[in-house]
Scaffold this motif. Structure first.
Motif, short mmCIF file in Angstrom:
data_model
loop_
_atom_site.label_atom_id
_atom_site.label_comp_id
_atom_site.label_asym_id
_atom_site.label_seq_id
_atom_site.Cartn_x
_atom_site.Cartn_y
_atom_site.Cartn_z
N TYR A 10 0.73 -1.18 0.08
CA TYR A 10 0.00 -0.08 0.10
C TYR A 10 0.99 0.98 -0.02
CZ TYR A 10 -4.22 -3.00 0.94
OH TYR A 10 -5.23 -3.78 0.95
N TYR A 40 -3.67 1.09 -6.25
CA TYR A 40 -4.48 1.27 -4.87
C TYR A 40 -4.59 3.01 -4.81
CZ TYR A 40 -4.51 2.48 0.17
OH TYR A 40 -4.97 2.47 1.24
N CYS A 91 -1.67 -4.03 -5.12
CA CYS A 91 -1.81 -2.57 -5.04
C CYS A 91 -1.22 -1.64 -6.12
CB CYS A 91 -1.08 -2.37 -3.72
SG CYS A 91 -1.52 -3.17 -2.06
N GLY A 101 -5.59 -6.36 -4.04
CA GLY A 101 -5.62 -4.80 -3.72
C GLY A 101 -5.05 -3.92 -5.18
#
Length: 524
Positions: free
Chosen positions: A52, A82, A79, A102
């Motif tokens: 993240y 993200y 991610c 993600g």
């Protein structure tokens, strides 16, 4: 020449006719370019797996409106996009085989996405909180949908799961509150915990008989669940997997006999099959339309909160009282956990139990064991019982008599337990105590008793006199409260304390004999 150079420099300084641009590498053989909100990924190979906030464009993620992924990219890393909250569209080429965990988490403006046939897996949280996403077409070829893959996609109205999918992860579609229907293909063998929980607009779910594992609360608050498999010969039971009982969905754990969870889709009368040995915690939690349940002798334990908030449950049917006692006389500690918490009537072989005889051999009556069983008028407790738990007969409003055969044994139960309130005591409603069938009026507490517990004889209106032996040191709170016929009490010199309200509302009490020169403290 100098004039042209000056004008070019001036344009660059004030941004006239130029574009904001960033670029770099995002994989061993991949590059990225971000120009005026358009992010382009080029090259051949896999994107990096970012944590993240780890993508190189993360600091300017809110400016990204469009993502173009070039044909040649094989994996979209974890991610990758993200938090790109302004992203409205994305093109995924046929070269991509996997969408990482993600990958589009938090892309709240993303309205639609086309996943190509080349993709075989959708990772955990891949489209988590894509709140503007209205529809998703998952291609044939995808074999797994990861945990929370589409969680909180609150605008998602429809989803097509292809025949290639074999597993749906936990919370995969959790809180997809606009989802109205879903068909699960017969290729799916497992549905994770809370996979469709809180999809409260989901009008129906069709589940094939290929499914062998359904997680806890998988369809919590779903109103209509349809079993599309063949129920003839109870195929679920034959394969010892999760399934349906009398048309209602139930779940089992890896032991294949333990019910774990359910949906409010339960309605009316439910019969648990003989193959079930235990009913797990919260198994029928909040099944408000469940009115009666039949529990076979094969069940040996019922977990905490198994029937909590089953406000419509009025009847529990059993066929063997001894087997039933083995179930409910263990500790049941949470409010509403006991099957009789709402079921005011207990039936034995179809007959309503009013005069209850606890079988010999039972040693403990657990907390809440018969709470709210208003059909009970009397209970007979054998000498084998050594403990009665809190609230065991609470709210048994029809209970008028408790029958015992040994006063010493009864005292061991009732005098050494400190109850939370007077209403916890079995005699809170049972105004009459019977010893070998005879109503006890003149009570002599047996020698050897050292304390009289709180609420021990609360409301026992048949008592007219009580003699307490030397050796008793304390009389608990409310011990004789409400003994309205009690006229005399003898308290020995061994008693050093008398609890609050010990003789409260003993309206006929005229004589109290205290055999000591220093009376014990009486508080209220």
């Amino acid at each position: 020449m100098k004039t042209k150079l000056f004008l070019l420099m001036l344009a660059q300084m004030v941004g006239i006719g130029t574009a904001s641009a960033e670029s770099g590498k995002c994989g061993a053989n991949l590059t990225w370019d971000l120009t005026d909100g358009i992010l382009t990924i080029s090259g051949i190979g896999e994107m990096k797996n970012y944590g993240y906030g780890g993508a190189p464009w993360y600091s300017t993620r809110s400016t990204i409106t469009t993502v173009n992924i070039g044909n040649g990219v094989t994996i979209i890393g974890n991610c990758a996009f993200y938090g790109c909250s302004s992203l409205t569209s994305v093109i995924i080429p046929n070269s991509v085989t996997s969408i990482g965990s993600g990958a589009f988490d938090g892309c709240s403006s993303l309205t639609s996405i086309i996943i190509p046939n080349s993709v075989t897996s959708i990772g955990d949280y891949a489209f988590y909180e894509c709140r503007s996403l209205t529809s998703v077409s998952i291609p044939n070829g995808v074999t797994s949908i990861g945990s929370a893959a589409f969680r909180d996609c609150s605008s998602l109205t429809s989803i097509i799961i292809p025949n290639s999918v074999t597993s749906i992860g936990g919370r995969a579609f959790y809180n997809c509150s606009s989802l109205t229907s879903v068909t699960i293909p017969n290729s799916v063998t497992s549905i994770g915990s809370e996979a469709f929980s809180d999809c409260n607009n989901l009008a129906s779910v069709s589940i094939p008989n290929s499914v062998t594992s359904i997680g806890s609360y998988a369809f919590n608050r779903v109103t209509n669940i349809i079993y599309t498999g063949d129920a003839t010969g109870s195929p679920w039971g034959a394969r010892s997997v999760n399934g349906f009982v009398d048309g209602y969905l139930v779940y089992s754990d890896e032991t294949k006999t333990n019910l774990l969870a359910c949906s409010p889709a339960f309605a009316g009368e439910l019969t648990i099959p003989n193959s079930v040995t235990s009913i797990g915690s919260s198994a029928f939690y909040y099944c408000t339309s469940l009115t009666s349940i039949t529990i076979p002798n094969s069940v040996t334990s019922i977990g905490e909160n198994a029937f909590s908030y089953c406000s419509g449950l009025k009847e529990v049917h059993i066929t063997d009282l001894v087997a039933w006692c083995k179930i409910i006389f263990g500790d049941v500690k949470n409010e509403g956990a006991n099957p009789l918490g709402h079921a005011h009537n207990l039936y034995l072989n179809g007959e309503l139990i009013t005069d209850l005889t606890i079988p010999d051999g039972v040693t403990s009556i657990g907390e809440c064991a018969f709470e709210g069983c208003s059909s009970l008028t009397s209970v007979t407790i054998p000498n084998s019982v050594t403990n009665i738990g809190r609230d065991a007969f609470k709210k048994c409003s029809g209970l008028t008599g408790v029958y015992i055969t040994d006063l010493v044994a009864w005292c061991k139960i009732n005098f050494n337990v400190v109850f939370g309130t007077s209403s916890d005591n079995p005699l809170a409603y049972a105004h009459n105590l019977y010893l070998n069938g005879n109503l006890v009026t003149d009570l002599t507490i047996p020698d050897g008793v050292t304390s009289i517990g709180s609420g021990a004889f609360y409301g026992c209106s048949s008592l007219t006199s009580v003699r307490i032996p030397n050796g008793v040191t304390s009389i608990g709170n409310g011990a004789f409260s409400g003994c309205s016929s009690l006229t005399s009490v003898t308290i020995p010199n061994s008693v050093t304390s008398i609890g609050d309200y010990a003789f409260y509302n003993c309206s006929s009490l005229k004589s109290v004999k205290i055999e000591t020169t220093t009376p014990p403290g009486v508080y209220k």
